[in-house]
Design an enzyme around this catalytic site. Structure first.
Site, PDB file in Angstrom:
ATOM      1  N   PRO A  24       0.888  -1.136   0.021  1.00  0.00           N
ATOM      2  CA  PRO A  24      -0.124  -0.070   0.014  1.00  0.00           C
ATOM      3  C   PRO A  24       0.944   1.329   0.010  1.00  0.00           C
ATOM      4  O   PRO A  24       1.714   1.481   0.757  1.00  0.00           O
ATOM      5  CB  PRO A  24      -0.842  -0.066   1.212  1.00  0.00           C
ATOM      6  CG  PRO A  24      -0.861  -1.823   1.466  1.00  0.00           C
ATOM      7  CD  PRO A  24       0.377  -2.145   0.872  1.00  0.00           C
ATOM      8  N   CYS A  25       0.429   2.091  -1.052  1.00  0.00           N
ATOM      9  CA  CYS A  25       1.424   3.334  -1.235  1.00  0.00           C
ATOM     10  C   CYS A  25       0.905   4.662  -1.201  1.00  0.00           C
ATOM     11  O   CYS A  25       1.514   5.581  -1.453  1.00  0.00           O
ATOM     12  CB  CYS A  25       2.070   3.145  -2.642  1.00  0.00           C
ATOM     13  SG  CYS A  25       0.704   2.793  -3.928  1.00  0.00           S
ATOM     14  N   GLN A  26      -0.311   4.746  -0.629  1.00  0.00           N
ATOM     15  CA  GLN A  26      -0.814   6.111  -0.353  1.00  0.00           C
ATOM     16  C   GLN A  26      -0.038   7.155   0.194  1.00  0.00           C
ATOM     17  O   GLN A  26      -0.052   8.195  -0.301  1.00  0.00           O
ATOM     18  CB  GLN A  26      -2.345   5.945   0.277  1.00  0.00           C
ATOM     19  CG  GLN A  26      -3.316   5.378  -0.920  1.00  0.00           C
ATOM     20  CD  GLN A  26      -3.417   3.910  -0.978  1.00  0.00           C
ATOM     21  OE1 GLN A  26      -2.429   3.182  -0.198  1.00  0.00           O
ATOM     22  NE2 GLN A  26      -4.186   3.427  -1.839  1.00  0.00           N
TER      23      GLN A  26
ATOM     24  N   PHE B 182       2.789   8.073  -0.342  1.00  0.00           N
ATOM     25  CA  PHE B 182       3.772   8.434  -0.895  1.00  0.00           C
ATOM     26  C   PHE B 182       3.129   8.983  -2.392  1.00  0.00           C
ATOM     27  O   PHE B 182       3.610   9.621  -3.172  1.00  0.00           O
ATOM     28  CB  PHE B 182       4.970   7.559  -1.482  1.00  0.00           C
ATOM     29  CG  PHE B 182       5.682   7.078  -0.204  1.00  0.00           C
ATOM     30  CD1 PHE B 182       6.685   7.732   0.204  1.00  0.00           C
ATOM     31  CD2 PHE B 182       5.193   5.870   0.385  1.00  0.00           C
ATOM     32  CE1 PHE B 182       7.214   7.552   1.306  1.00  0.00           C
ATOM     33  CE2 PHE B 182       6.031   5.479   1.663  1.00  0.00           C
ATOM     34  CZ  PHE B 182       7.207   6.474   1.901  1.00  0.00           C
TER      35      PHE B 182
ATOM     36  N   ASN C 203       5.267   0.312  -7.304  1.00  0.00           N
ATOM     37  CA  ASN C 203       4.796   1.027  -6.334  1.00  0.00           C
ATOM     38  C   ASN C 203       4.743   2.570  -7.034  1.00  0.00           C
ATOM     39  O   ASN C 203       5.227   2.622  -8.273  1.00  0.00           O
ATOM     40  CB  ASN C 203       5.658   1.128  -5.173  1.00  0.00           C
ATOM     41  CG  ASN C 203       4.730   1.137  -3.882  1.00  0.00           C
ATOM     42  OD1 ASN C 203       3.888   2.157  -3.829  1.00  0.00           O
ATOM     43  ND2 ASN C 203       4.868   0.216  -3.182  1.00  0.00           N
TER      44      ASN C 203
END
Length: 344
Positions: free
Chosen positions: A82-84, A86, A122
């Site tokens: 999960p990358c939210q 950034f 990502n």
């Protein structure tokens, strides 16, 4: 050729797994905390073991047990944590956000199980954070004898009908490996556009659901939103409204020009997000019809096949599509690994 097996960490609905399967790999397991995503994954990969669990709570023994019958075969770990925190869409970045550290939880599986190949995907930006999770991960690869190639890529350069920049890493325990070269744009093949991918679907009115094509369903629109989109032509947006249709907050605001906009038939799509079926959240309006994209159309832009079924309500399925790795991009990355594995 030896069988190539995949364990897909942070698998979401299965975009990466679908692409790697098309590349000829065997999908052993998918792991994700989102119950709707795992329901979708289970439906589309019935042969795989699934874990609806936070990776922090996943025991290495559970994966070892699955891998035991395949100890002499090639192993690939895929991970799209999960990358939210950034993401450019996240205006409320918080250094204490728990998701920042989820990639670190992947370390123990790499160290203990030592896959032959690793595929990481990502958002751009992670690689710029000094001593951040991406830097820590590449240090782990160095310490464990992996070679790798990483770069920010735009998936439309690989034939996906969408502008979507992603940070991609491919690693090998068996020598030098490189990311595949771009084949579209910049004097190469012409970019693929959304016409080829979504023009085929039946006409829908806002709020309608097609009974013959799974997930071909779109969100309802208020009378005012219907009026606003009805005056827009292909490729236009809120800047083309007359003053009486404009929102007060937009009258003197020059940014956010994509919101309430229509896509263009003969261009790649903008980046699809988890709100990719919402007219007010981006340029997600259908090029002609007075509505936003359906879940099926958004999935097609993400290069999912029509027989890939998404589970959950309208919001949950849109979230899965927006979070997914484009299937064709994953397939191309998978082919690179398959070709490299021939030397083993």
């Amino acid at each position: 050729m030896s069988k190539i097996n995949v364990v897909d960490f942070f698998c979401g609905c299965g975009g990466t797994s679908a692409g790697l399967k098309k590349a000829g790999m065997n999908i052993l397991a998918g792991i994700d905390f989102d119950k709707n995503a795992i329901a979708t994954y289970t439906k589309n990969f019935p042969e795989a073991h699934t874990f609806n669990i936070n990776i922090k709570e996943l025991d290495i023994t559970s994966i070892k047990t699955i891998l035991a019958p395949h100890k002499d075969e090639i192993l690939v770990f895929a991970a799209c944590a999960p990358c939210q925190p950034f993401s450019k869409q996240n205006r409320y970045k918080n250094s204490s956000d728990d998701r920042i550290c989820l990639l670190d939880e992947f370390h123990r599986f790499v160290t203990s199980l030592r896959p032959d190949y690793i595929l990481l995907e990502n958002v751009p930006g992670m690689q710029k954070v000094a001593e951040g999770p991406f830097t820590r991960f590449t240090q782990l690869l160095d310490e464990n004898g992996y070679t790798y190639d990483s770069e920010v890529k735009n998936v439309m350069d690989y034939g996906i009908p969408q502008s979507r920049k992603r940070l991609v890493l491919i690693a090998s325990r068996h020598g030098k490996i490189a990311l595949p070269k771009e084949r579209y744009g910049n004097g190469k093949l012409p970019y693929n556009t959304i016409r080829k991918y979504i023009e085929k679907y039946p006409v829908l009115k806002a709020g309608e659901k097609c009974e013959t094509i799974p997930n071909h369903q779109c969100a309802k629109l208020s009378p005012m939103l219907l009026q606003r989109i009805s005056v827009l032509k292909e490729g236009q947006d809120r800047r083309n409204w007359d003053d009486e249709l404009k929102l007060k907050c937009h009258k003197d605001h020059k940014g956010h020009t994509d919101v309430y906009g229509r896509l263009s038939w003969d261009k790649p799509s903008v980046t699809l997000t988890t709100k990719c079926i919402s007219l007010s959240n981006g340029r997600f309006g259908h090029p002609e019809q007075n509505r936003a994209l359906s879940v099926r159309e958004a999935a097609a832009i993400q290069t999912f096949d029509d027989d890939f079924i998404f589970c959950g309500n309208l919001g949950a399925t849109a979230k899965q599509v927006g979070n997914a790795v484009p299937v064709e991009f994953a397939r191309i990355l998978g082919v690179q690994i398959v070709q490299d594995s021939l030397k083993l």
